[in-house]
Motif scaffolding. Sequence first.
Motif, PDB file in Angstrom:
ATOM      1  N   CYS A   4       0.315  -1.595   0.359  1.00  0.00           N
ATOM      2  CA  CYS A   4       0.055   0.036   0.362  1.00  0.00           C
ATOM      3  C   CYS A   4       0.990   0.947   0.212  1.00  0.00           C
ATOM      4  CB  CYS A   4      -0.957   0.360   0.775  1.00  0.00           C
ATOM      5  SG  CYS A   4      -1.886   1.779   1.146  1.00  0.00           S
ATOM      6  N   HIS A  27      -0.143   4.158   1.211  1.00  0.00           N
ATOM      7  CA  HIS A  27      -0.457   4.390   1.789  1.00  0.00           C
ATOM      8  C   HIS A  27       0.576   4.901   3.875  1.00  0.00           C
ATOM      9  CE1 HIS A  27      -1.995   6.240   6.380  1.00  0.00           C
ATOM     10  NE2 HIS A  27      -2.383   7.300   5.137  1.00  0.00           N
ATOM     11  N   ALA A  28       1.063   3.217   3.176  1.00  0.00           N
ATOM     12  CA  ALA A  28       1.608   3.136   4.713  1.00  0.00           C
ATOM     13  C   ALA A  28       2.351   1.766   5.411  1.00  0.00           C
ATOM     14  CB  ALA A  28       1.272   3.292   6.306  1.00  0.00           C
ATOM     15  N   GLN A  56       1.439  -1.123   4.384  1.00  0.00           N
ATOM     16  CA  GLN A  56       0.938  -2.045   4.592  1.00  0.00           C
ATOM     17  C   GLN A  56       0.878  -3.133   3.123  1.00  0.00           C
ATOM     18  OE1 GLN A  56      -0.846  -3.727   7.297  1.00  0.00           O
ATOM     19  NE2 GLN A  56      -1.341  -5.376   5.968  1.00  0.00           N
ATOM     20  N   CYS A  58      -7.500  -1.932   1.768  1.00  0.00           N
ATOM     21  CA  CYS A  58      -6.085  -2.101   2.822  1.00  0.00           C
ATOM     22  C   CYS A  58      -7.114  -2.445   3.960  1.00  0.00           C
ATOM     23  CB  CYS A  58      -5.076  -0.299   2.352  1.00  0.00           C
ATOM     24  SG  CYS A  58      -4.353  -0.693   3.702  1.00  0.00           S
ATOM     25  N   ARG A  86      -5.002  -1.735   6.675  1.00  0.00           N
ATOM     26  CA  ARG A  86      -4.674  -0.529   8.182  1.00  0.00           C
ATOM     27  C   ARG A  86      -5.951   0.165   8.200  1.00  0.00           C
ATOM     28  NH1 ARG A  86       1.303   0.781   8.646  1.00  0.00           N
ATOM     29  NH2 ARG A  86       1.614  -1.787   8.689  1.00  0.00           N
ATOM     30  N   HIS A  87      -6.052   1.029   7.009  1.00  0.00           N
ATOM     31  CA  HIS A  87      -6.576   2.379   7.063  1.00  0.00           C
ATOM     32  C   HIS A  87      -7.794   2.812   5.892  1.00  0.00           C
ATOM     33  CE1 HIS A  87      -2.406   3.529   8.492  1.00  0.00           C
ATOM     34  NE2 HIS A  87      -3.317   3.596   9.262  1.00  0.00           N
ATOM     35  N   GLY A 103      -7.910   2.092   3.104  1.00  0.00           N
ATOM     36  CA  GLY A 103      -7.834   2.868   1.397  1.00  0.00           C
ATOM     37  C   GLY A 103      -7.933   1.931   0.670  1.00  0.00           C
ATOM     38  N   CYS A 142      -5.864   6.644   0.899  1.00  0.00           N
ATOM     39  CA  CYS A 142      -4.529   6.250  -0.804  1.00  0.00           C
ATOM     40  C   CYS A 142      -4.635   7.261  -1.900  1.00  0.00           C
ATOM     41  CB  CYS A 142      -4.949   4.969  -0.837  1.00  0.00           C
ATOM     42  SG  CYS A 142      -4.834   3.704   0.258  1.00  0.00           S
TER      43      CYS A 142
HETATM   44  S1  FES Z   1      -1.589   1.579   4.993  1.00  0.00           S
HETATM   45 FE1  FES Z   1      -2.685   1.212   3.363  1.00  0.00          FE
HETATM   46  S2  FES Z   1      -4.014   2.985   3.695  1.00  0.00           S
HETATM   47 FE2  FES Z   1      -2.630   2.909   5.698  1.00  0.00          FE
END
Ligand code: FES
Length: 103
Positions: free
Chosen positions: A43, A45-46, A48, A62, A64-65, A67, A81
Amino acid sequence: MSWIKVGHESDLAVGEMKQISMEEEDLALYHIEEGFFATSDVCTHAAQSLSQGTLQGAVVACPRHGGKFDVRTGQPTAFPCVIPIATYPVEIRDGEIWIDYDE
Ligand code: FES
């Protein structure tokens, strides 16, 4: 450009996805109604693993958050994302799944 065999089409039913480990990074392989698609499994974003999330139609969420990305294009479809994930061409050859992966 280098084509890599990653499995057999019977390995994944429609609606399923799995992680494919490469030397440099992990990819995600998806089987959706339109066929097989491959993206980075990371991902944007972070960092994952997306293949640990959920797949609904052509959209991976995702874990984790929350997205989301369209697995056909790599484009983000839900916040947070905003950066696309890399996509890789997939071909089915005599029932085998091949990914064109440039390391
Ligand atoms: S790590 Fe994927 S939406 Fe934040």
